[in-house]
Design a protein around this motif. Structure first.
Motif, PDB file in Angstrom:
ATOM      1  N   LYS A 112      13.161   9.636  -8.992  1.00 54.61           N
ATOM      2  CA  LYS A 112      12.531  10.456  -7.955  1.00 54.61           C
ATOM      3  C   LYS A 112      11.108  10.813  -8.364  1.00 54.61           C
ATOM      4  N   LYS A 122       9.147   9.248 -10.431  1.00 51.46           N
ATOM      5  CA  LYS A 122       8.317   8.038 -10.401  1.00 51.46           C
ATOM      6  C   LYS A 122       7.876   7.708  -8.981  1.00 51.46           C
ATOM      7  N   GLU A 123       8.808   7.807  -8.017  1.00 53.88           N
ATOM      8  CA  GLU A 123       8.471   7.496  -6.627  1.00 53.88           C
ATOM      9  C   GLU A 123       7.485   8.507  -6.055  1.00 53.88           C
ATOM     10  N   ILE A 162       3.836   7.476  -4.628  1.00 50.88           N
ATOM     11  CA  ILE A 162       3.456   7.708  -3.233  1.00 50.88           C
ATOM     12  C   ILE A 162       2.208   8.575  -3.135  1.00 50.88           C
ATOM     13  N   GLN A 197       8.884  -2.277  -4.735  1.00 52.52           N
ATOM     14  CA  GLN A 197       8.740  -0.826  -4.836  1.00 52.52           C
ATOM     15  C   GLN A 197       7.552  -0.304  -4.037  1.00 52.52           C
ATOM     16  N   LYS A 254       8.522  -0.383  -0.369  1.00 49.38           N
ATOM     17  CA  LYS A 254       9.488   0.679  -0.089  1.00 49.38           C
ATOM     18  C   LYS A 254       8.803   2.039  -0.017  1.00 49.38           C
ATOM     19  N   ASN A 255       7.856   2.279  -0.927  1.00 48.82           N
ATOM     20  CA  ASN A 255       7.175   3.571  -0.973  1.00 48.82           C
ATOM     21  C   ASN A 255       6.292   3.828   0.241  1.00 48.82           C
ATOM     22  N   SER A 293       9.629   4.614   3.084  1.00 49.46           N
ATOM     23  CA  SER A 293      10.874   5.276   2.702  1.00 49.46           C
ATOM     24  C   SER A 293      11.035   6.680   3.278  1.00 49.46           C
ATOM     25  N   ARG A 312      11.578   9.205   1.453  1.00 50.89           N
ATOM     26  CA  ARG A 312      10.805  10.082   0.563  1.00 50.89           C
ATOM     27  C   ARG A 312       9.325  10.091   0.962  1.00 50.89           C
ATOM     28  N   TYR A 313       8.809   8.929   1.340  1.00 46.46           N
ATOM     29  CA  TYR A 313       7.420   8.844   1.803  1.00 46.46           C
ATOM     30  C   TYR A 313       7.220   9.726   3.043  1.00 46.46           C
TER      31      TYR A 313
END
Length: 198
Positions: A15, A17-18, A22, A169, A172-173, A176, A178-179
């Motif tokens: 988490k 790292k993402e 982002i 990755q 996805k970022n 996502s 989370r983004y």
């Protein structure tokens, strides 16, 4: 204007790292993100209550501004389960068990949601920012290390022919759950920064 420090409280290195990938760096909108590694307890309650409780607990631990991330994977056929309890489901029955739950259901659709909870400190209001991605549950790819990819290897977002774990990755970022949640959080911080300038 001085930079305000915010503690991102999570024990999940992926988490962290993402979020950093982002955002691009640790500072945005006059806020600096610090990492505070801690496994936070979760209530057996609604997603909103869980996120608020985690954020309040984090603020009390760090005694200052706190940011938490709470992620859910919900199956439409199961009326929202496993939802915020996805971690416990995986620990008990594994990814293949999760897929088998839907065997007798025609509807394999699912949503993954990320909620960031932010508060300025103990006894302050908790603000929630949620991003959601729709998709479906698929069998985990046999050549993926499912112990590392977690539920990402059984979730395929709408518009894609590969699961989350197989996606690049960086790609996805950009799309996502989370983004989406982070962009709402960033918008809130930008508004706060602009109000301080007025």
């Amino acid at each position: 204007m001085p930079v305000k420090e915010i503690n991102f409280v999570t024990s999940n290195a992926l988490k962290l790292k993402e979020v950093r990938a982002i955002l691009g760096n640790n500072s945005f909108c006059n806020f600096k993100l610090l990492h505070y590694s801690l496994e936070l307890p979760e209530l057996q309650a609604s997603p909103t209550e869980i996120a608020i409780n985690k954020c309040m607990t984090a603020a009390n631990v760090v005694q200052g501004p706190a940011l938490i991330d709470d992620t859910m994977l919900t199956f439409n056929s199961l009326n929202g389960l496993p939802g915020p309890y996805i971690k416990a489901f995986i620990a008990q029955i594994g990814l293949e068990g999760l897929v088998r739950i839907l065997t007798d259901f025609q509807d394999k659709s699912a949503q993954v949601s990320c909620t960031f909870g932010y508060t300025e400190g103990p006894n302050h209001k908790v603000h929630l920012f949620t991003g959601t991605i729709n998709g479906k549950i698929v069998a985990p790819s046999p050549y993926l290390d499912t112990s590392q990819s977690s539920w990402g290897s059984i979730f395929q977002p709408d518009g894609y022919h590969i699961n989350y774990a197989m996606m690049d990755q960086d790609e996805k970022n950009k799309i996502s759950h989370r983004y989406k949640a982070l962009m709402l959080l960033k918008e809130y911080f930008m508004k706060q920064a602009n109000e301080r300038l007025d």
